[in-house]
Enzyme design. Structure first.
Site, PDB file in Angstrom:
ATOM      1  N   LYS A  80     -25.362  20.578  22.287  1.00  0.00           N
ATOM      2  CA  LYS A  80     -26.045  19.574  21.446  1.00  0.00           C
ATOM      3  C   LYS A  80     -26.592  20.226  20.172  1.00  0.00           C
ATOM      4  O   LYS A  80     -26.466  19.671  19.088  1.00  0.00           O
ATOM      5  CB  LYS A  80     -27.223  18.929  22.204  1.00  0.00           C
ATOM      6  CG  LYS A  80     -26.808  18.057  23.359  1.00  0.00           C
ATOM      7  CD  LYS A  80     -27.944  17.189  23.864  1.00  0.00           C
ATOM      8  CE  LYS A  80     -29.058  17.980  24.539  1.00  0.00           C
ATOM      9  NZ  LYS A  80     -28.689  18.604  25.812  1.00  0.00           N
ATOM     10  N   CYS A 170     -43.061  10.431  29.084  1.00  0.00           N
ATOM     11  CA  CYS A 170     -42.437  11.631  29.649  1.00  0.00           C
ATOM     12  C   CYS A 170     -43.429  12.747  29.998  1.00  0.00           C
ATOM     13  O   CYS A 170     -43.216  13.471  30.960  1.00  0.00           O
ATOM     14  CB  CYS A 170     -41.325  12.166  28.750  1.00  0.00           C
ATOM     15  SG  CYS A 170     -41.835  12.730  27.138  1.00  0.00           S
ATOM     16  N   MET A 171     -44.506  12.895  29.237  1.00  0.00           N
ATOM     17  CA  MET A 171     -45.337  14.082  29.434  1.00  0.00           C
ATOM     18  C   MET A 171     -46.785  13.791  29.816  1.00  0.00           C
ATOM     19  O   MET A 171     -47.555  14.715  30.052  1.00  0.00           O
ATOM     20  CB  MET A 171     -45.365  14.918  28.139  1.00  0.00           C
ATOM     21  CG  MET A 171     -44.028  15.426  27.673  1.00  0.00           C
ATOM     22  SD  MET A 171     -43.091  16.240  28.966  1.00  0.00           S
ATOM     23  CE  MET A 171     -44.214  17.500  29.473  1.00  0.00           C
ATOM     24  N   MET A 337     -39.391  15.937  34.143  1.00  0.00           N
ATOM     25  CA  MET A 337     -39.652  14.509  34.408  1.00  0.00           C
ATOM     26  C   MET A 337     -39.704  14.126  35.892  1.00  0.00           C
ATOM     27  O   MET A 337     -40.326  13.145  36.251  1.00  0.00           O
ATOM     28  CB  MET A 337     -38.610  13.631  33.710  1.00  0.00           C
ATOM     29  CG  MET A 337     -38.588  13.776  32.230  1.00  0.00           C
ATOM     30  SD  MET A 337     -40.219  13.800  31.538  1.00  0.00           S
ATOM     31  CE  MET A 337     -40.032  15.033  30.295  1.00  0.00           C
ATOM     32  N   GLY A 374     -39.963  17.453  27.535  1.00  0.00           N
ATOM     33  CA  GLY A 374     -38.631  16.867  27.354  1.00  0.00           C
ATOM     34  C   GLY A 374     -38.205  16.826  25.906  1.00  0.00           C
ATOM     35  O   GLY A 374     -37.106  17.243  25.543  1.00  0.00           O
ATOM     36  N   GLN A 375     -39.091  16.345  25.038  1.00  0.00           N
ATOM     37  CA  GLN A 375     -38.707  16.116  23.646  1.00  0.00           C
ATOM     38  C   GLN A 375     -39.059  17.319  22.766  1.00  0.00           C
ATOM     39  O   GLN A 375     -39.940  18.114  23.110  1.00  0.00           O
ATOM     40  CB  GLN A 375     -39.427  14.878  23.117  1.00  0.00           C
ATOM     41  CG  GLN A 375     -39.055  13.620  23.882  1.00  0.00           C
ATOM     42  CD  GLN A 375     -39.607  12.396  23.208  1.00  0.00           C
ATOM     43  OE1 GLN A 375     -39.062  11.927  22.218  1.00  0.00           O
ATOM     44  NE2 GLN A 375     -40.690  11.865  23.717  1.00  0.00           N
TER      45      GLN A 375
HETATM   46  S1  SF4 Z   1     -33.323  22.977  21.807  1.00  0.00           S
HETATM   47 FE1  SF4 Z   1     -32.430  22.150  23.693  1.00  0.00          FE
HETATM   48  S2  SF4 Z   1     -30.755  20.846  22.986  1.00  0.00           S
HETATM   49 FE2  SF4 Z   1     -31.266  22.230  21.299  1.00  0.00          FE
HETATM   50  S3  SF4 Z   1     -29.895  23.979  21.521  1.00  0.00           S
HETATM   51 FE3  SF4 Z   1     -31.799  24.464  22.590  1.00  0.00          FE
HETATM   52  S4  SF4 Z   1     -31.432  23.883  24.696  1.00  0.00           S
HETATM   53 FE4  SF4 Z   1     -29.873  22.859  23.467  1.00  0.00          FE
END
Ligand code: SF4
Length: 795
Positions: A80, A170-171, A337, A374-375
């Site tokens: 990603k 989420c948190m 989560m 998470g974010q």
């Molecule tokens: S911040 Fe998360 S989504 Fe982005 S490269 Fe690192 S592990 Fe992957």
């Protein structure tokens, strides 16, 4: 840079499996593209906070590579992060402000027209329905400067605490757990503890897919030190669980009993740290303080055999986990989560902290109780700037008069401006959102930024009408399920088109420089906030209304670090100039210029707040000169953390004769949240074009379901139809569905439960009771679905 399907498959496999088996991600993941310049930044696709360099050629981002100096990822990225820039140039980018007309269609307008219209409506609602009739709903994906600015505008300008953000979803339970145990939000230690840990306990976290670079660190450590034990506690045998030394399978929501049972085993075998318990902890149920013997007596009910019957986790595994955790010498728990999104999320967090406190596995290298966020910026942006209904900057409650007075003074407001009454938490806020015709809905207007609540809220059927009827202003980069309900859509800049600071799970703030200009007339959110402030008459409060986003960011940041200067979250030493120069950001507390940032809190010699006189004076901390460890929980000057005596309580819904399955939901490695960005990265969309339901072969057989059959999943709230993936990953009786899919019949959040934790107000996304049946209607699967048409309808 184009990536062939073959290259992508190689990279995806590398990304997923390299993390799983601890190999370094391949260096070919770094772009070989020739660029004009590389610009320092951060990945925006999870809370790991990977440092990146953004490659720019001819004014466009053409590549991303890992930052080798970053202390989070040391140059490695997952798929990603590597491909993130590709969505920036998708033809669906929103480029112009738009207002919905009477015929239901959007019309392109100028910025002045759009902002004047928004402000006219806000003023009208304020006048007619009061200051709390206009709400802000932000995101853990906004920069810190953006969250701070909107929070300041609402709480200091509008005098309203109707400010929420998706980190509530989420948190919030992790925040509640940290505050009620240690007296301050966010982890004690850092990612660097991973490499010193001798036992790693992963709870409710599919780390290999959701935080791949963290998992890579864990597995690299394990491969170099085979004696390190990895324990995974969660209902699914995910890729994370597959590589563990020990898996604690568990029915959703029953892990509270497992944690108590582990504590019981630890004490029964004398593996606990009596000295640490005596010196640094207090045993409490929130009302009374108890003796250690009383705690032992309380735990007696949680024998491993009793807990096995309740949770389906073998008693033998509980015993082994307790032993490994308590006797390793340095144990680290990481969770996300699976622990937080629960009606007992705060308690679950408390019980994990209990295990660390009774074994003294805290405040030393390799020993930590660590919430993975998470974010990308839930911590820095929303938690630390206090951009929630009950908080002010510095994660301090609006109810705290002394802190309110301080914030008012720094913001130049008259005493008494900030409302001491918290606003509504997210679920209550959306429940109260509606049109003028509905007298039971006091919130008449909302501005959302960088989030997609019309897809991400639980029990969606309950909230869609309110969003549609209210005056809804949406800031985003693409059309989404939420823009389908909006009255005004304002085109926003992507992170690399505006710059700003992101925090991450380990208290580290990192600055992203602006690399390129946004497309069309898209603008940074901070500019939009400042323009609204100006038109509302709050120019003095938010003076950073210039077009240069980095200048505006710097002014907002300086304002933020000034107001939080003497808190335990202090970033006073992290000036914008310094953040620009630092290659790996800075971990708070960083209370003065030149301070290197803090690896571990609450420990003399490491936590600078021990010597910070203004902090101690303002917050009444009487840290004794000889105290080596001091937690901020304590009002009596003892510096003790709480060991919580929490009774067992299961989830809000458990399977019964009518709804016999547990449903749990989550992410997959390739996609981010509601897929609005990652579904527009061609390689990712090809690899994961739609969501599915994982079902155990025994259950599939019982319902005559075969691989690929469409399955209806029905709860008391709603329904979704998804293709079956038959796998032994889940225990029989447990279904799993990822939630990135925008196709309305596959949107699993219609099914999820919106019951909230009484403390954190975080909803129980992770657990719902459902029934299933083989779908008998149209069986043709619409593969990749993206909401491209701004004028399309929600249903
Ligand atoms: S911040 Fe998360 S989504 Fe982005 S490269 Fe690192 S592990 Fe992957």
């Amino acid at each position: 840079m184009s990536l062939s399907r073959r290259d992508f498959i190689k990279l995806s496999i590398a990304s997923a499996t390299a993390a799983s088996i601890g190999l370094s991600l391949p260096k070919q993941a770094e772009s070989k593209e020739i660029v004009d310049k590389w610009v320092k930044g951060t990945c925006r696709f999870c809370g790991t906070g990977c440092g990146v360099y953004v490659g720019v050629k001819d004014g466009k981002v053409v590549a991303i590579k890992g930052n080798p100096d970053a202390k989070t990822n040391f140059g490695f990225l997952c798929i990603k992060g590597f491909l993130a820039y590709k969505c920036m140039y998708h033809p669906d980018r929103l480029k112009y402000p738009m207002i919905r007309q009477k015929n239901g269609r959007f019309k392109k307008v100028s910025w002045d027209e759009a902002l004047d219209y928004v402000v006219k409506k806000f003023k009208y609602y304020h006048k007619k329905y009061g200051k709390d009739s206009v709400a802000y709903y932000g995101s853990g994906q906004c920069t810190t400067e953006e969250s701070y600015t909107f929070n300041k505008l609402w709480k200091g300008g509008f005098r309203s605490n109707m400010v929420e953000g998706n980190p509530r979803l989420c948190m919030a339970s992790a925040v509640g757990g940290y505050i009620t145990t240690f007296g301050s939000d966010e982890p004690v230690g850092s990612y660097a503890d991973i490499e010193s840990a001798k036992c790693i306990f992963l709870v409710g976290s599919n780390t290999s897919e959701c935080h791949p670079i963290i998992f890579r660190r864990i597995m690299r450590h394990k491969m170099r030190n085979p004696e390190v034990k990895v324990i995974v506690c969660e209902p699914r045998k995910t890729n994370t669980a597959k590589i563990a030394d020990l898996w604690l399978p568990v029915d959703p929501g029953t892990d509270l009993a497992i944690f108590h049972s582990m504590a019981r085993e630890i004490i029964k075998n004398n593996w606990h740290d009596k000295k640490f318990i005596d010196e640094h902890t207090r045993i409490t149920d929130g009302k009374n303080v108890y003796t250690f013997d009383k705690y032992v007596e309380f735990l007696e009910q949680f024998t491993p055999e009793t807990v096995e019957k309740l949770s389906r986790c073998p008693a033998e595994n509980i015993r082994k986990a307790a032993k490994w955790f308590a006797t390793s010498g340095a144990s680290m728990t990481l969770w996300t989560m699976g622990l937080n999104q629960r009606t007992r999320g705060v308690w679950a967090n408390n019980l994990i902290h209990n295990l660390h406190l009774i074994t003294g596995n805290i405040c030393k290298p390799g020993a930590d109780s660590f919430s993975l966020t998470g974010q990308p910026n839930a911590c820095g942006g929303v938690r630390e700037t206090g951009s929630l209904a009950h908080l002010l900057p510095g994660t301090k409650p609006v109810k705290n008069k002394k802190w309110r007075t301080h914030v008012e003074k720094v913001w130049g407001l008259k005493p008494g401006t900030i409302d001491p009454k918290p606003g509504f938490h997210t679920i209550k806020m959306f429940g109260a959102l509606g049109g003028e015709k509905d007298p039971n809905k006091p919130i008449k207007a909302m501005l959302t930024s960088t989030t997609n609540p019309a897809q991400s809220l639980p029990n969606l059927n309950k909230y869609i009408k309110g969003m549609k009827d209210a005056f809804l202003v949406v800031l985003d980069i693409f059309p989404t399920k939420t823009t389908q309900l909006a009255d005004v859509v304002l085109p926003a800049a992507f992170l690399y088109e505006k710059g700003g600071v992101f925090g991450c799970s380990e208290r580290r703030s990192q600055l992203t420089e602006k690399a390129v200009n946004p497309p069309g007339e898209a603008k940074a959110d901070i500019w939009i906030a400042a323009q609204i402030a100006k038109r509302m008459g709050f120019e003095k409060l938010i003076p950073w209304n210039m077009d240069d986003s980095m200048k505006a960011n710097e002014m907002a940041w300086t304002d933020y670090i000034t107001v939080t200067k003497d808190t335990d979250h202090s970033l006073w030493g992290a000036t914008y100039d310094r953040l620009k120069k630092e290659k790996a950001g800075i971990q708070w507390p960083c209370p003065y210029p030149g301070h290197p940032g803090t690896y571990k809190r609450y420990v003399r010699g490491m936590d600078p707040m021990f010597e910070h006189e203004e902090f101690k004076k303002f917050f009444g901390k009487k840290i004794p000169k000889d105290a080596k460890i001091y937690f901020y929980m304590d009002k009596k000057g003892e510096g003790k953390a709480n060991i919580w005596l929490r009774p067992y309580k299961g989830p809000a819904e458990v399977p019964d004769a009518e709804y016999p399955f547990y449903l749990t939901t989550g992410r997959v490695i390739a996609h981010w949240h509601t897929g609005t960005m990652t579904m527009r990265i061609p390689e990712i969309a090809r690899s994961y074009p739609y969501a599915y339901v994982e079902i155990h072969p025994d259950d599939a057989k019982k319902y005559n379901i075969f691989e690929g059959d469409l399955v209806e999943i029905v709860s008391r709230r709603g329904k979704a139809i998804l293709p079956a993936r038959i796998t032994k990953n889940s225990l029989p009786g447990i279904l799993f569905v990822p939630w990135f899919d925008q196709e309305i019949s596959r949107m699993i959040n219609f099914v999820c439960n919106d019951a909230v934790d009484p403390g954190s107000k975080e909803p129980e996304f992770k657990i719902a009771a459902v029934k299933i049946r083989k779908h008998t209607g149209a069986t043709k699967l619409t593969e990749k679905v993206i909401i491209s048409d701004i004028n399309s309808n929600y249903y």
